[in-house]
Design a protein around this motif. Structure first.
Motif, PDB file in Angstrom:
ATOM      1  N   VAL A 156       0.843  -1.207   0.000  1.00 52.78           N
ATOM      2  CA  VAL A 156       0.000   0.000   0.000  1.00 52.78           C
ATOM      3  C   VAL A 156       0.871   1.247   0.000  1.00 52.78           C
ATOM      4  N   GLU A 157       1.922   1.236   0.806  1.00 50.11           N
ATOM      5  CA  GLU A 157       2.830   2.383   0.878  1.00 50.11           C
ATOM      6  C   GLU A 157       3.568   2.582  -0.456  1.00 50.11           C
ATOM      7  N   VAL A 199       4.549   9.730  -6.603  1.00 51.63           N
ATOM      8  CA  VAL A 199       5.137  10.991  -6.145  1.00 51.63           C
ATOM      9  C   VAL A 199       6.312  11.376  -7.035  1.00 51.63           C
ATOM     10  N   SER A 215      10.235   6.002 -10.464  1.00 54.87           N
ATOM     11  CA  SER A 215       8.811   5.684 -10.402  1.00 54.87           C
ATOM     12  C   SER A 215       8.517   4.336 -11.068  1.00 54.87           C
ATOM     13  N   ARG A 217       2.593   1.785  -3.427  1.00 49.49           N
ATOM     14  CA  ARG A 217       1.685   2.297  -4.456  1.00 49.49           C
ATOM     15  C   ARG A 217       1.437   3.802  -4.316  1.00 49.49           C
ATOM     16  N   GLU A 218       1.573   4.309  -3.114  1.00 52.08           N
ATOM     17  CA  GLU A 218       1.460   5.747  -2.908  1.00 52.08           C
ATOM     18  C   GLU A 218       2.801   6.435  -3.160  1.00 52.08           C
ATOM     19  N   TYR A 219       3.873   5.702  -2.958  1.00 52.70           N
ATOM     20  CA  TYR A 219       5.219   6.251  -3.050  1.00 52.70           C
ATOM     21  C   TYR A 219       5.648   6.497  -4.498  1.00 52.70           C
ATOM     22  N   CYS A 253       6.168  -3.115  -6.952  1.00 55.76           N
ATOM     23  CA  CYS A 253       4.768  -3.344  -6.537  1.00 55.76           C
ATOM     24  C   CYS A 253       4.214  -4.605  -7.201  1.00 55.76           C
TER      25      CYS A 253
END
Length: 419
Positions: free
Chosen positions: A272-273, A280, A299, A275-277, A306
């Protein structure tokens, strides 16, 4: 003097390979190597050096294979014979969801192909739900108490944690039910059980369920072993070793299962982290023209991580954990058979003591004592044969499982490695 009671043969039809009954003779040569205790159950030297014997005085062969290669060759030979002589094939597939007024449930298609004379047709296709599989297992336990019955996957799931109608859960359960039936199909005794035949062929299983309930109510407590409060003096050393092994095996697998679940939970939280990271850096690259290329590279790398981590977590959830849980349940099933064996032995010892208390110089051994001894010997023989079969399956399953997980981890690190 009373003649020694004659042992009964193992319950059920004979194996296709005509497995010898290990208690039919007292000669270790005649017993053959097929029922040699597994190397996983080697006794301590202080025990192994002793001459083991069963309650009736029959000696027990505790020799082990000469080498691991000879054991592997023997297992390979057994596998080849199974393929050549197999005459019953069962598969579970095509799960379907049924929505009714009172309940919602899943059914599975059970397809059978066979050349056995016990079946009227060469092929059958019926639909069964989980409770039908549960009925079959209960019937097998009632009718074949001396044998190890394969476990079913747990019926209940934690509410809110797993959706029992999700595609992933249904597929995992389908695989477990398919393995359950294949375990029974490969068994030289259970596969000939009349209840198994009904399960595979009957269009309306509910009619047989009602008949079974009526019969069970008539039988009452007669299906249970009553020992009158008599406690078993001690298990034979061989079965005591099996009990100790199962306790340790269950403890170790339970620990691995808990740690594996915790690892999967942490992996999913980390996912989860990630996928947010990743996004950015992609957004940042749109603002920094000079840094756009390296930021987009970071990225993309995080995106690859992931995908790889998600695949690894799915493999552990769908392939690794189910095998652990199956064998934890398998160990509990084996412990239950051991307890039944102990009950029969306790009953036999109690009857022998009752006969010994009679004041006759040469008391005649009653028929019920002889029958009880036969039951003890059948339990011993069937339990040893099933334990050997279970150990063979366990070695093959865990070898495949652990090598598969090693490959999955190698593939994961190859995907996330930056070249």
């Amino acid at each position: 003097a009373a003649s020694a009671p004659k042992p009964l043969p193992s319950s059920g039809p004979k194996s296709l390979r005509e497995m010898p009954h290990p208690l039919a003779t007292s000669s270790s040569e005649e017993m053959g190597p097929a029922l040699t205790p597994s190397p996983d159950l080697l006794l301590p030297r202080s025990i192994a050096d002793k001459d083991l014997s069963l309650p009736n005085g029959t000696p027990v062969d505790t020799s082990s294979p000469a080498s691991s290669s000879s054991l592997l060759n023997r297992l390979q030979l057994d596998d080849d014979l199974d393929v050549e002589t197999r005459d019953l094939f069962v598969t579970v597939d095509d799960p379907k969801k049924h929505v009714c007024t009172m309940e919602t449930y899943i059914t599975y298609r059970v397809t059978t192909k066979t050349t056995r004379a016990e079946f009227d047709l060469p092929e059958y296709s019926v639909r069964r739900r989980y409770q039908d599989f549960d009925w079959l297992r209960n019937k097998l336990e009632e009718s074949q108490p001396t044998h190890l019955i394969p476990p079913l996957p747990e019926k209940f799931v934690v509410k809110g944690v797993v959706d029992r109608f999700s595609e992933e859960f249904v597929e995992t359960r389908r695989k477990a039910l398919d393995k359950f039936l294949k375990r029974i199909t490969d068994h030289p005794v259970l596969s000939f059980n009349e209840h198994f035949n009904v399960f595979l062929t009957a269009k309306d299983l509910n009619a047989y369920k009602k008949q079974g309930m009526a019969l069970l109510s008539k039988m009452g407590e007669s299906v249970k072993y009553v020992t009158g409060g008599y406690k078993l003096r001690s298990r034979p050393l061989e079965f005591a070793a099996i009990g100790d092994y199962l306790d340790t095996f269950s403890l170790k697998l339970g620990t691995i299962d808990r740690i594996a679940q915790r690892i999967i939970k942490e992996q999913l939280e980390y996912l989860v982290e990630l996928r947010e990271y990743g996004p950015v850096y992609s957004t940042w690259g749109g603002l920094e023209v000079e840094l756009s290329e390296p930021l987009e590279g970071v990225s993309a790398c995080i995106g690859n991580c992931c995908t790889a981590l998600e695949e690894l977590s799915e493999d552990m959830t769908e392939d690794f954990l189910p095998v652990l849980r199956e064998y934890i349940l398998y160990a509990e099933s084996m412990k239950n058979v051991l307890k039944k064996r102990d009950q029969v032995q306790a009953e036999y010892e109690a009857k022998l003591e009752a006969v010994a208390l009679k004041k006759e110089d040469r008391p005649k051994v009653p028929t019920d004592v002889e029958k009880c001894q036969d039951r003890v010997e059948c339990f011993n023989a069937d339990l040893k044969a099933d334990m050997e079969r279970w150990q063979n399956n366990k070695r093959q399953d865990f070898r495949q499982l652990l090598m598969g997980m090693a490959d999955k981890n190698i593939q994961y690190y190859e995907k996330v490695c930056v070249t």
